[in-house]
Design an enzyme around this catalytic site. Structure first.
Site, PDB file in Angstrom:
ATOM      1  N   GLY A 257       0.793  -1.230   0.000  1.00  0.00           N
ATOM      2  CA  GLY A 257       0.000   0.000   0.000  1.00  0.00           C
ATOM      3  C   GLY A 257       0.821   1.274   0.000  1.00  0.00           C
ATOM      4  N   SER A 258       0.162   2.363   0.439  1.00  0.00           N
ATOM      5  CA  SER A 258       0.739   3.704   0.340  1.00  0.00           C
ATOM      6  C   SER A 258       1.886   3.906   1.326  1.00  0.00           C
ATOM      7  CB  SER A 258      -0.345   4.742   0.612  1.00  0.00           C
ATOM      8  OG  SER A 258       0.239   6.001   0.888  1.00  0.00           O
ATOM      9  N   THR A 259       2.874   4.691   0.884  1.00  0.00           N
ATOM     10  CA  THR A 259       4.018   5.017   1.741  1.00  0.00           C
ATOM     11  C   THR A 259       3.604   5.832   2.965  1.00  0.00           C
ATOM     12  OG1 THR A 259       4.453   6.958   0.401  1.00  0.00           O
ATOM     13  CG2 THR A 259       5.721   5.001  -0.111  1.00  0.00           C
ATOM     14  N   VAL A 260       2.416   6.441   2.907  1.00  0.00           N
ATOM     15  CA  VAL A 260       1.919   7.187   4.067  1.00  0.00           C
ATOM     16  C   VAL A 260       1.714   6.230   5.254  1.00  0.00           C
ATOM     17  CG1 VAL A 260       0.101   8.768   4.874  1.00  0.00           C
ATOM     18  CG2 VAL A 260       0.843   8.850   2.513  1.00  0.00           C
ATOM     19  N   GLY A 261       1.672   4.927   4.976  1.00  0.00           N
ATOM     20  CA  GLY A 261       1.524   3.918   6.019  1.00  0.00           C
ATOM     21  C   GLY A 261       2.596   4.000   7.101  1.00  0.00           C
TER      22      GLY A 261
END
Lengths: 406, 164
Positions: free
Chosen positions: B92-96
């Protein structure tokens, strides 16, 4: 992974808490990706700047790094913020958002990061040269630096780019190494664009058509693209943004245009991009009717001064009928001011949205449909803000904003 | 880089059972442990929560409560707080990475993370949140409910109590 004395000192915490955290991040990435060593970087481009993307947690972490004494050791520049830092009220940005966004920028400034806030650092004082090692985030700029300039960077995330800034280093893996820059697939572009009209929108559609074909390949090869004889700075900027968005590409080669292409022969495995592929890409980004468009934006990636000059030419003496954002970096805006373009553009009712763009600003729920020349903007307009889109040639986007009575 | 496993059986481990969870003691021949790679240093212990599916922290885990909210995930509805979270790899997203940081700030982060192959999002998230993390562990040999000690300095996982 082999670390130098200096790097081990950073990791041991002898150079402050923030530097230690930064080196821990880089050492972990080096371990995961099998890097043999760290290499010095010439510059850094940091993503994760918009408060809309960072949130409170991201801001907390940046504050912690600034409080921990983090100081950038190389030129480090910033991605767009969630608003025009100097003129956010005119864009309808809520005051509480603005307050948090300013805290983000201040945290970076405390760490000695140059707060340019642009996705085109190469037009705003962070221009690498061939072969330099970088640690850049911002997928379009990464693709531009690797492909068009021939510098070397992986696709960094926000924290890993900041870590590179605070240590001046990055682990040597991926696109820093010769063997990973070799093309693995030939892309034969046979489509000529819609009635021969090229320009940024065509390169946006081409980036999507190629990108979705690359994305379908398991090995994620570097593409060697044939069939493009010429491309301007602006077209390459648009193409990089689109192929990175839709194909995850961080590097491509185009013979006659990009500097490393001549080192390689075209790979045997070949993908065709036909007129039908281009038509499908264009159609997929044109689901809004002209009547539905209530938001117009140019500048994804941020506009060059030549593009702003063209907008001023088209808007002279006109009045716009739709919200129209012109997004660029502060240095380019200053040139536009001096040239009188800003006065002409603002007299039409169009707004400069400097330091930001329609991808990272908090605009969810404000509009229904976006007209743009950018393939990347179309993707995020839908993914982030549920907007329908119209992808048009640059001049037509400006005309879309102008009221029909004129 | 390789994973080692002592030849001791699960039954022997259960019999040994009552070992106190004091850290840093040398392993004895009667304890099952695995050696992997250090991703983030630190020492932690806790009950294993294991899945064979990838985890997307951004959107997949509620940052305030630690509940796994990804629709259809085999751990949907379970809470990661205080657990040794075991999964193959992140997605998933690097914002994770920042979701892990928010969990940590809210006191809802996992005590430690064990992966088969760690990737950037989880690695960065663990480092900025100071969550011990190791990878290259044969996670199919672990199961939910086991009491584990994760030593991020040594890159080891020890099964303290296997009866679940």
């Amino acid at each position: 992974m082999k670390l130098s004395l200096e790097e081990r000192s950073m990791l041991a915490g002898e150079q402050g808490k923030a530097t230690q955290k930064a080196m821990q991040i880089l050492a972990a990435l080096g371990t995961i990706y099998g890097a043999a060593r760290m290499i010095p970087v010439a510059s850094v481009q940091i993503a994760g700047v918009s408060y809309d993307n960072l949130g409170e947690a991201g801001l907390d972490w940046l504050s912690e790094m600034a409080d921990g004494g983090g100081k950038s050791r190389v030129l480090a520049t910033l991605n767009p913020a969630g608003m025009d830092i100097e003129n956010w009220q005119a864009l309808g940005i809520p005051a509480d958002f603005a307050a948090q966004q300013i805290r983000v920028i201040e945290a970076f400034a405390r760490m000695g990061v140059t707060t340019t806030c642009t996705c085109t650092p190469y037009l705003s004082g962070n221009l690498p040269h061939f072969g330099e090692h970088l640690a850049w985030a911002e997928s379009s700029a990464v693709c531009f630096a690797n492909s068009v300039i021939g510098a070397r960077t992986n696709r960094e995330g926000g924290p890993s780019a900041l870590a590179a800034a605070l240590t001046g280093r990055t682990p040597a893996y991926g696109l820093h190494l010769d063997e990973n820059r070799r093309p693995g697939v030939t892309v034969e572009v046979q489509g000529r664009g819609d009635r021969g009209v090229r320009g940024t929108w065509f390169f946006g559609a081409l980036g999507k058509a190629i990108g979705i074909k690359l994305e379908a390949l398991e090995t994620k090869p570097v593409p060697y693209i044939r069939g493009i004889e010429a491309a301007s700075l602006e077209e390459l900027k648009a193409f990089c943004a689109s192929i990175a968005t839709y194909g995850g590409a961080a590097l491509f080669h185009i013979p006659g245009i990009t500097p490393e292409a001549a080192q390689y022969a075209p790979p045997a495995e070949t993908i065709l991009v036909t007129q039908a592929d281009l038509d499908a890409a264009l159609a997929s980004m044109n689901d809004a009717s002209p009547e539905e468009v209530d938001f117009v934006s140019l500048g994804c990636p941020h506009l060059s001064i030549a593009e702003i000059a063209r907008i001023a030419e088209l808007l002279a003496g006109k009045t716009i009928a739709k919200e129209f954002w012109i997004t660029t970096s502060r240095p380019v805006k200053h040139i536009a001011d001096r040239m009188g373009y800003t006065a002409i553009i603002e007299a039409s009712g169009a707004k400069f949205a400097v330091d930001t763009c329609c991808v990272v600003a908090p605009i969810r729920g404000r509009f229904h449909a976006l007209a743009t020349d950018s393939g990347k903007a179309c993707y995020y307009a839908y993914a982030k803000n549920k907007l329908k889109t119209r992808l048009l040639p640059f001049d037509d986007v400006v005309r879309e904003a102008v009221s029909s009575e004129q | 880089m390789s994973s080692n496993q002592s030849s001791v059986s699960r039954d022997q481990l259960s019999a040994e059972g009552q070992r106190s969870a004091v850290s840093g003691q040398p392993s004895t021949a009667n304890r099952q442990h695995f050696t992997g790679r250090t991703i983030c240093p630190g020492l932690a212990s806790g009950e294993a929560l294991i899945t064979s599916m990838g985890i997307s922290f951004f959107g997949g885990v509620d940052a305030e409560t630690g509940m796994i909210v990804e629709k259809g995930h085999e751990l949907e509805g379970q809470c990661v707080a205080g657990k040794v979270l075991v999964f193959p790899t992140g997605k998933g997203s690097t914002v994770g990475s920042y979701t892990l940081y928010r969990l940590s700030r809210a006191g809802k982060s996992p005590a430690a993370i064990i992966n088969s192959e760690c990737e950037t999002i989880t690695a960065v998230g663990c480092i900025i949140s100071e969550i011990p993390c190791i990878d290259q562990i044969p996670i199919q040999q672990l199961s939910s409910g086991m009491k584990l000690i994760v030593d991020g300095e040594q890159g080891t996982v020890e099964i303290v109590k296997a009866d679940v």
